[in-house]
Design an enzyme around this catalytic site. Structure first.
Site, PDB file in Angstrom:
ATOM      1  CE  LYS A 173      33.444  35.147  37.516  1.00  0.00           C
ATOM      2  NZ  LYS A 173      35.098  34.734  38.437  1.00  0.00           N
TER       3      LYS A 173
HETATM    4  N1  PPE Z   1      41.218  35.341  38.888  1.00  0.00           N
HETATM    5  C1  PPE Z   1      40.093  34.389  39.497  1.00  0.00           C
HETATM    6  C2  PPE Z   1      40.208  33.796  40.546  1.00  0.00           C
HETATM    7  C3  PPE Z   1      38.871  35.255  39.480  1.00  0.00           C
HETATM    8  O1  PPE Z   1      37.835  35.470  40.217  1.00  0.00           O
HETATM    9  C4  PPE Z   1      39.281  36.844  38.118  1.00  0.00           C
HETATM   10  C5  PPE Z   1      37.485  37.041  38.527  1.00  0.00           C
HETATM   11  C6  PPE Z   1      40.008  37.012  37.620  1.00  0.00           C
HETATM   12  C7  PPE Z   1      41.183  35.766  38.012  1.00  0.00           C
HETATM   13  C8  PPE Z   1      40.106  37.810  36.846  1.00  0.00           C
HETATM   14  O2  PPE Z   1      39.267  37.130  35.462  1.00  0.00           O
HETATM   15  P1  PPE Z   1      38.291  38.509  34.607  1.00  0.00           P
HETATM   16  O3  PPE Z   1      37.384  39.018  34.976  1.00  0.00           O
HETATM   17  O4  PPE Z   1      37.997  37.535  33.549  1.00  0.00           O
HETATM   18  O5  PPE Z   1      39.477  39.169  34.378  1.00  0.00           O
HETATM   19  N2  PPE Z   1      37.285  37.831  38.986  1.00  0.00           N
HETATM   20  C9  PPE Z   1      35.863  38.266  39.278  1.00  0.00           C
HETATM   21  C10 PPE Z   1      35.306  37.475  41.124  1.00  0.00           C
HETATM   22  C11 PPE Z   1      34.385  38.394  41.611  1.00  0.00           C
HETATM   23  C12 PPE Z   1      33.711  38.519  43.398  1.00  0.00           C
HETATM   24  O6  PPE Z   1      34.426  39.040  44.256  1.00  0.00           O
HETATM   25  O7  PPE Z   1      32.797  38.396  42.689  1.00  0.00           O
HETATM   26  C13 PPE Z   1      35.429  39.997  38.630  1.00  0.00           C
HETATM   27  O8  PPE Z   1      36.732  40.230  38.607  1.00  0.00           O
HETATM   28  O9  PPE Z   1      34.513  39.057  38.199  1.00  0.00           O
END
Ligand code: PPE
Length: 304
Positions: free
Chosen positions: A158
Site C-alpha cells: 500500500k
Molecule cells: N484496493 C485499493 C487500491 C485500496 O486502496 C484499498 C483500500 C482496497 C483495495 C481495499 O483494501 P482494504 O481496506 O484492506 O479492504 N483503500 C483505502 C484508501 C481510502 C482513501 O481514499 O484514502 C481505504 O479503504 O482505507
C-alpha cells in the site's frame, strides 16, 4: 476534515496543528512511502479497532517491499494506534491513517540513508461513497487507466506512489459524472476500484478476482469469510468487463468504502438498479461484525 487533538509522530503525541514536515521531505519528492487505512467503530463496549493486527502487518510488509526499514515493531505500532485513540477521546467512528515515510536530510534517488519517519493520524470519517451510496448503490465507470503493472510497481504494497494511478482514475470517473472508477489490468481483466476491491454475483454465486493485481484487501477477506459462514457459493477467478455488465449484483469492498453496492457500470444498469439481496445480506453482516454484534468475529476487534 474534522481535526482531532493529537497526531502520533515518531513516538510522541503532537498537537494536530503542529504535525508538520520540511519541504525537502524525501517522500514528497520521490514518492516512496507506505500507509494504512484502518477503521475503528463505536461499539456497545466502546470504540474498537477493526483488524488492527492485519492492518499493521500489512503496513510493515508494505515498507519491506519498498525497502524502508521501519524503526518500530508490530507491537509498538499497535500500541501507538490504541493510545492515539485513547488520548483523542473520540465520540464516534474513526479512521486511522499510519504513514511511514522518508524524512528530511538526503536528496537524490538513493533513499537508503534518508531518515525513516512514522506518523499516525486519526479523525472522524463518515461514509466514503456517501450514505445514499451505501443504501442505493453507486455509478461506476471502467477507467481508461489500467491498474499499475505488476512488472513495475508492486501492488502488494500500500505504497504512496501506487496512488497516483488511483487518483487519476478517480478524477476521470468523477469528471465524467460517475462516483467511482473500476480499473482493469493490462490484459483487460478486472483489477480493482481506485480504493476498493470488486465483487459480483451471478446466479447466486459470489465472484471476486484473486489478488494478482489488486491490494490484498482486508475487507474483501472479511466478506469472503462471512459468505463462507453463510454457505454462499464463492468463486475466486478473473472477471471481464462484459461480465460485470451482465451480473446480477455488484459491490465494492474497502476499509473506507465498507460494502458499497454498485447500481450502474458504464450506463449499464446492474440487476434491477438497486442494492441486490446478497449484497444487502453481506453488507448487514459486515456491519454486525465491525460493530461487535457477532460474537464469532469479536476476535477481530481491539477495544480501546
Ligand atoms: N484496493 C485499493 C487500491 C485500496 O486502496 C484499498 C483500500 C482496497 C483495495 C481495499 O483494501 P482494504 O481496506 O484492506 O479492504 N483503500 C483505502 C484508501 C481510502 C482513501 O481514499 O484514502 C481505504 O479503504 O482505507
Amino acid at each position: 476534515m474534522e481535526k482531532a487533538k493529537y497526531i502520533w509522530m515518531n513516538g510522541e503525541f503532537v498537537n494536530w496543528d503542529d504535525a508538520k514536515v520540511h519541504i525537502l521531505t524525501h517522500t514528497l519528492h520521490y514518492g516512496n512511502g507506505v500507509f494504512e487505512g484502518t477503521r475503528a467503530y463505536k461499539t456497545q463496549k466502546g470504540l474498537a479497532i477493526f483488524r488492527l493486527r492485519d492492518h499493521t502487518k500489512r503496513l510493515l510488509n508494505s515498507a519491506k517491499i519498498t525497502a524502508i526499514k521501519t524503526p518500530y515493531t508490530l507491537e509498538e505500532l499497535e500500541k501507538a494506534q490504541i493510545e492515539l485513540l485513547r488520548k483523542n477521546d473520540f465520540d464516534g467512528n474513526v479512521y486511522i491513517r499510519p504513514l511511514i515515510y522518508l524524512g528530511y536530510g538526503v536528496m537524490g534517488l538513493y533513499h537508503i540513508n534518508a531518515p525513516v519517519e512514522v506518523a499516525i493520524a486519526a479523525w472522524k470519517w463518515g461514509t466514503y461513497l456517501g450514505e445514499e451510496g451505501l443504501e442505493k448503490g453507486i455509478r461506476v465507470k471502467i477507467s481508461s487507466f489500467a491498474r499499475n503493472s505488476v512488472k513495475s510497481t508492486m501492488g502488494k504494497a500500500k505504497a504512496v506512489a501506487n496512488y497516483l494511478n488511483s487518483q487519476l482514475a478517480k478524477y476521470e470517473a468523477i469528471e465524467a459524472g460517475y462516483e467511482e472508477a473500476l480499473l482493469l489490468d493490462e490484459e483487460g481483466f478486472v483489477a480493482e476500484g481506485s480504493g476498493e476491491c470488486l465483487f459480483i454475483v451471478r446466479d447466486g454465486v459470489l465472484i471476486t478476482p484473486p489478488n494478482d493485481n489488486s491490494l490484498e484487501s482486508i475487507t474483501q477477506d472479511t466478506v469472503l469469510r462471512i459468505a463462507r459462514d453463510k454457505n454462499i457459493p464463492i468463486e475466486r477467478r478473473r472477471i471481464t468487463r462484459d461480465e460485470v455488465y451482465i451480473c446480477d449484483e455488484a459491490f465494492f469492498t474497502g476499509t473506507a468504502a465498507e460494502v458499497t453496492p454498485i447500481r450502474e457500470v458504464d450506463a449499464r444498469v446492474i440487476g434491477n438498479g438497486a442494492r441486490g439481496p446478497i449484497t444487502k445480506e453481506l453488507q448487514e453482516a459486515y456491519f454486525d461484525v465491525v460493530y461487535g454484534r457477532n460474537e464469532a468475529y469479536e476476535h477481530m476487534l481491539t477495544y480501546i
